[in-house]
Scaffold this active site. Structure first.
Site, PDB file in Angstrom:
ATOM      1  N   GLN A  72       0.819  -1.206   0.000  1.00 29.35           N
ATOM      2  CA  GLN A  72       0.000   0.000   0.000  1.00 29.35           C
ATOM      3  C   GLN A  72       0.860   1.267   0.000  1.00 29.35           C
ATOM      4  O   GLN A  72       2.044   1.225   0.363  1.00 29.35           O
ATOM      5  CB  GLN A  72      -0.880   0.017   1.248  1.00 29.35           C
ATOM      6  CG  GLN A  72      -1.963  -1.043   1.285  1.00 29.35           C
ATOM      7  CD  GLN A  72      -2.804  -0.894   2.536  1.00 29.35           C
ATOM      8  OE1 GLN A  72      -2.814  -1.771   3.377  1.00 29.35           O
ATOM      9  NE2 GLN A  72      -3.515   0.219   2.670  1.00 29.35           N
ATOM     10  N   HIS A  73       0.228   2.361  -0.355  1.00 25.62           N
ATOM     11  CA  HIS A  73       0.700   3.751  -0.113  1.00 25.62           C
ATOM     12  C   HIS A  73       1.829   4.264  -0.997  1.00 25.62           C
ATOM     13  O   HIS A  73       2.061   5.477  -1.021  1.00 25.62           O
ATOM     14  CB  HIS A  73       1.166   3.956   1.345  1.00 25.62           C
ATOM     15  CG  HIS A  73       0.260   3.445   2.398  1.00 25.62           C
ATOM     16  ND1 HIS A  73      -1.012   3.918   2.598  1.00 25.62           N
ATOM     17  CD2 HIS A  73       0.443   2.473   3.348  1.00 25.62           C
ATOM     18  CE1 HIS A  73      -1.575   3.273   3.621  1.00 25.62           C
ATOM     19  NE2 HIS A  73      -0.719   2.392   4.085  1.00 25.62           N
ATOM     20  N   ASP A 225      -2.287  -4.911  -0.609  1.00 22.73           N
ATOM     21  CA  ASP A 225      -1.952  -6.280  -0.167  1.00 22.73           C
ATOM     22  C   ASP A 225      -2.781  -6.747   1.029  1.00 22.73           C
ATOM     23  O   ASP A 225      -3.234  -7.896   1.074  1.00 22.73           O
ATOM     24  CB  ASP A 225      -0.440  -6.458   0.075  1.00 22.73           C
ATOM     25  CG  ASP A 225       0.188  -5.470   1.031  1.00 22.73           C
ATOM     26  OD1 ASP A 225      -0.525  -4.614   1.590  1.00 22.73           O
ATOM     27  OD2 ASP A 225       1.424  -5.557   1.224  1.00 22.73           O
TER      28      ASP A 225
HETATM   29  O1  LIG Z   1       1.549   0.163   4.794  1.00 21.93           O
HETATM   30  C1  LIG Z   1       1.040  -0.915   5.011  1.00 21.93           C
HETATM   31  C2  LIG Z   1      -0.351  -1.020   5.506  1.00 21.93           C
HETATM   32  O2  LIG Z   1      -0.974   0.214   5.695  1.00 21.93           O
HETATM   33  C3  LIG Z   1       1.861  -2.155   4.779  1.00 21.93           C
HETATM   34  O3  LIG Z   1       1.204  -3.292   5.264  1.00 21.93           O
HETATM   35  C4  LIG Z   1       2.203  -2.270   3.306  1.00 21.93           C
HETATM   36  O4  LIG Z   1       1.029  -2.599   2.571  1.00 21.93           O
HETATM   37  C5  LIG Z   1       3.358  -3.219   3.058  1.00 21.93           C
HETATM   38  O5  LIG Z   1       3.035  -4.539   3.313  1.00 21.93           O
HETATM   39  P1  LIG Z   1       4.093  -5.751   3.412  1.00 21.93           P
HETATM   40  O6  LIG Z   1       5.011  -5.651   2.251  1.00 21.93           O
HETATM   41  O7  LIG Z   1       4.775  -5.637   4.718  1.00 21.93           O
HETATM   42  O8  LIG Z   1       3.233  -6.983   3.336  1.00 21.93           O
END
Ligand SMILES: O=C(CO)[C@@H](O)[C@H](O)COP(=O)(O)O
Ligand SMILES: Nc1ncnc2c1ncn2[C@@H]1O[C@H](COP(=O)(O)OP(=O)(O)O)[C@@H](O)[C@H]1O
Length: 475
Positions: A72-73, A225
């Site tokens: 995300q983000h 994700d």
């Molecule tokens: O920033 C967030 C949720 O807001 C993280 O959960 C990212 O989505 C990255 O996920 P992973 O790579 O650690 O699974």
């Protein structure tokens, strides 16, 4: 002749790309592959495409539909020609912490943001990265014609042409989208970019196709994700996921839009039309790899050490802010190891304290989502570090509710594949899949045991102290 319809799901997460190919009718994983991403919090999106290309080589023959879930983000900026303006800033890049503070003040405070977008932006959120860009690289900001998230960009690359699209789940992590109203907040984008207003991807419905690849594969809208994991795990009421990847996340599905002005719980949207209250820490699986390296063991050796120590690590408390922290919002914090004595400074206690510290941060997140539309009855432990025997030993002690480990699987990629199957079927609901497989229930270890409560209290007190010290430094 084999008449099985196949669908694929992609998980383009922080450390790697994973792809699964599933039977569209049952969700059974037929084949899978992965490829690593480079390290770093600033990444040229071409690396994600290269990883996708490596992992998908020879994997997608006969696949009818594909969906992409992404970390995300991340801020992906494109110019008028569709070329990347600068490397993407990822969710775990904390350089926009000051921009986040400024933006919160600009709108009138945290409650205004929670009301407008369901979340209070911290350095992880795209909106703060755009403010950082506008203030620190104004010439680059002037060239930005379009802003995408990692999954939007990969979906667009897969399609090869047309306008980029997104879904409400991933859009809800930008900081310029209202999950409750299901609409962008162009005013917040302009606020972040100091008057500039780049184009944003159209927000597709949960089962709406994004288009087709040149080869004829249907491409679904994709999502973030965590939203994809929720779709794969088909969470029932009372199910809360604790995912231990690069990030640690705690989330459940809710029918109502959360708005937490304290900023601990982000009020995201899910991938089906509901909401996904979520707390996220910056330090999860990598706390274990860093501790193993310090102790000169591999991950299996770390697990052995953790299980040798007594619960409570003989009084050692490790605050694992190795990459700064997001929840609590302490981007400049560093880790600390407290309570050292000559008789407790052993590798086993340090190993145990690392796991307890990492999980206590998430236990605090569990308490927070409890206040925002979720009643946790059990924790589903997923993500790479859910495989750790040490984590499995500590989790039931600190979470205080029964802990279940679903059969190891790439749930983010499976959720993306399920979305693809849904888009392919065109039905009103996702296909019924039995994706969770056999589950291992961890022994409850006397829920709310004295030692569990003692460990939580010790960590809460240390966290509060560090929080106060960081605030003092800032003022
Ligand atoms: O920033 C967030 C949720 O807001 C993280 O959960 C990212 O989505 C990255 O996920 P992973 O790579 O650690 O699974
Ligand atoms: N048995 C294990 N014990 C501890 N950590 C593990 C184990 N297996 C995998 N991991 C960790 O899990 C992480 C990868 O998990 P994953 O959920 O794929 O992360 P991400 O989605 O952020 O890329 C890596 O940091 C890896 O070291």
């Amino acid at each position: 002749m084999d008449t099985t319809t196949l669908v694929a799901g992609v998980d383009s997460s922080t450390q790697s790309t994973k792809i699964v190919v599933c039977d569209a009718a049952t969700g059974r994983v037929v084949r899978q592959a992965r490829a690593d991403h480079p390290d770093g919090t600033e990444v040229d999106p071409e690396h994600w495409w290269a990883a996708f290309t490596r992992a998908s080589s020879g994997l997608l023959d006969g696949v009818a539909a594909i969906g992409v879930a992404g970390q995300q983000h991340g801020m992906v900026t494109l110019d008028e020609s569709g070329a990347v303006v600068r490397p993407a800033l990822l969710w775990n890049d904390t350089r926009s912490a000051g921009a986040a503070e400024d933006l919160v003040a600009d709108l009138g405070g945290p409650a205004e943001w929670a009301d407008a977008t369901g979340s209070v932006p911290v350095a992880s959120f795209t909106v703060t990265k755009l403010r950082w860009l506008a203030d620190n690289e104004p010439e680059a900001a002037d060239r930005v014609a379009r802003v995408l998230l990692p999954h939007d960009w990969l979906t667009w690359r897969l399609l090869g042409s047309g306008d980029p699209v997104t879904d409400r789940g991933d859009a809800s992590g930008t900081g310029y989208f209202s999950p409750g109203k299901n609409a962008y907040r162009g005013d917040l984008l302009r606020l972040a970019m100091r008057g500039r207003e780049p184009a944003l991807p159209a927000v597709l419905g949960p089962a709406e196709p994004a288009g087709h690849t040149d080869g004829g594969m249907l491409v679904s809208a994709g999502t973030g994700d965590n939203m994809a994991a929720a779709l794969a795990l088909e969470l029932a009421e009372g199910d809360v996921v604790v995912s231990l990847g690069t990030s640690g996340t705690v989330f459940g599905v809710s029918a109502t839009a959360p708005a937490d002005a304290s900023g601990v719980v982000a009020g995201f949207a899910d991938a089906t039309g509901r909401f996904l209250p979520l707390a996220c820490t910056l330090n999860a699986a990598r706390v274990l790899t860093a501790t193993a390296e310090l102790l000169g063991v591999d991950l299996a050796g770390l697990d052995q050490l953790v299980q040798t120590a007594e619960p409570g690590a003989a009084g050692l408390t490790l605050l694992p802010y190795l990459d700064g922290e997001r929840t609590p919002n302490l981007p400049g914090a560093t880790g600390s190891l407290l309570g050292l004595r000559r008789d407790n400074l052993t590798p086993a206690n340090v190993a145990r304290a690392a796991v307890e510290g990492m999980l206590c941060g998430l236990a605090a997140g569990l308490d927070a989502v409890r206040d925002h539309g979720i009643t946790p009855r059990r924790v589903l432990l997923t993500g790479g570090a859910a495989q750790s025997a040490g984590v499995r030993a500590v989790a039931p002690i600190v979470f205080g509710v029964p802990v279940v480990v679903p059969e190891p699987a790439e749930y983010v990629a499976i959720g993306a594949a399920r979305q693809a199957a849904w888009a392919l079927s065109g039905g009103p609901r996702p296909p019924v899949w039995q994706t969770r497989g056999a589950e291992k229930v961890l022994p409850p270890d006397e829920l709310n045991s004295r030692v569990g409560q003692e460990v939580r209290q010790r960590h809460d007190a240390a966290r509060t102290r560090v929080h106060a010290e960081e605030l003092r430094k800032d003022s």
